[in-house]
Enzyme design. Structure first.
Site, PDB file in Angstrom:
ATOM      1  N   HIS A  12       0.808  -1.219   0.000  1.00 21.49           N
ATOM      2  CA  HIS A  12       0.000   0.000   0.000  1.00 21.49           C
ATOM      3  C   HIS A  12       0.843   1.272   0.000  1.00 21.49           C
ATOM      4  O   HIS A  12       0.486   2.262  -0.629  1.00 21.49           O
ATOM      5  CB  HIS A  12      -0.951   0.002   1.198  1.00 21.49           C
ATOM      6  CG  HIS A  12      -0.242  -0.134   2.509  1.00 21.49           C
ATOM      7  ND1 HIS A  12       0.201  -1.354   2.983  1.00 21.49           N
ATOM      8  CD2 HIS A  12       0.134   0.782   3.440  1.00 21.49           C
ATOM      9  CE1 HIS A  12       0.796  -1.181   4.140  1.00 21.49           C
ATOM     10  NE2 HIS A  12       0.778   0.114   4.447  1.00 21.49           N
ATOM     11  N   HIS A 101      27.709  -4.824 -10.541  1.00 21.35           N
ATOM     12  CA  HIS A 101      28.518  -5.643  -9.637  1.00 21.35           C
ATOM     13  C   HIS A 101      27.771  -6.803  -9.011  1.00 21.35           C
ATOM     14  O   HIS A 101      28.398  -7.793  -8.638  1.00 21.35           O
ATOM     15  CB  HIS A 101      29.094  -4.785  -8.515  1.00 21.35           C
ATOM     16  CG  HIS A 101      30.078  -3.773  -9.002  1.00 21.35           C
ATOM     17  ND1 HIS A 101      30.742  -2.937  -8.137  1.00 21.35           N
ATOM     18  CD2 HIS A 101      30.515  -3.449 -10.254  1.00 21.35           C
ATOM     19  CE1 HIS A 101      31.551  -2.139  -8.842  1.00 21.35           C
ATOM     20  NE2 HIS A 101      31.413  -2.434 -10.127  1.00 21.35           N
ATOM     21  N   ARG A 135      35.222 -10.717 -12.238  1.00 22.26           N
ATOM     22  CA  ARG A 135      35.431 -11.013 -10.820  1.00 22.26           C
ATOM     23  C   ARG A 135      34.130 -10.991 -10.031  1.00 22.26           C
ATOM     24  O   ARG A 135      34.003 -11.648  -8.997  1.00 22.26           O
ATOM     25  CB  ARG A 135      36.444 -10.042 -10.211  1.00 22.26           C
ATOM     26  CG  ARG A 135      35.934  -8.632 -10.016  1.00 22.26           C
ATOM     27  CD  ARG A 135      37.029  -7.709  -9.454  1.00 22.26           C
ATOM     28  NE  ARG A 135      36.526  -6.469  -8.962  1.00 22.26           N
ATOM     29  CZ  ARG A 135      36.248  -5.404  -9.714  1.00 22.26           C
ATOM     30  NH1 ARG A 135      36.428  -5.436 -11.013  1.00 22.26           N
ATOM     31  NH2 ARG A 135      35.794  -4.300  -9.149  1.00 22.26           N
TER      32      ARG A 135
END
Length: 146
Positions: A12, A101, A135
């Site tokens: 809500h 990331h 990475r």
């Protein structure tokens, strides 16, 4: 997976902003799957977070937008799902980093703390940013509980 449909859900507190964002997304050419809620009457955010998460996991939509007052409760619920990475974003830079990331697949917005323009700017950043991989992928791989 539907590579264009955006799922959206709110409680809500986020309902009015959800409606603005859904209209904005459609105006930008994105089909929207609305998982609710459908008014400002008090509801419980898990009742809308779980269907959004399931929709993403089943491939009904590629990414999600979730809203509640602070974005915390709905994010906590979404993140109970193994394949969901919901990020609380209150400025565009956070949405960009969440995608780059963390490969976030849900952008959670704090409806009581940002305005509609900021919300749309955040969504733009979230949708325009790709995951960098590299990475970061190794870190993402460690999130899932096996």
């Amino acid at each position: 997976m539907n590579n264009k449909v955006i799922g959206i859900a709110a409680d809500h507190a986020g309902y009015e902003m959800k409606e603005v964002i859904a209209g904005y997304l459609m105006a930008c050419g994105y089909p929207v799957k609305d998982y609710g809620c459908h008014s400002t009457a008090s509801v419980d955010y898990p009742d809308y977070a779980h269907p959004l998460a399931a929709g993403i996991e089943k491939g009904e939509c590629m990414l999600g937008i979730a809203l509640c007052g602070s974005a915390n409760g709905i994010s906590m619920t979404l993140n109970k799902h193994q394949d969901i990475r919901a990020a609380v974003c209150w400025k565009p830079e956070l949405a960009m980093l969440a995608r780059q990331h963390n490969d976030a697949n849900v952008c959670s917005l704090p409806a009581r703390f940002i305005d509609n323009k900021t919300a749309c700017d955040i969504i733009d950043s979230f949708l325009r940013t790709a995951f960098e991989g590299g990475r970061h992928q190794a870190r993402i791989d460690k999130i899932r509980i096996r």
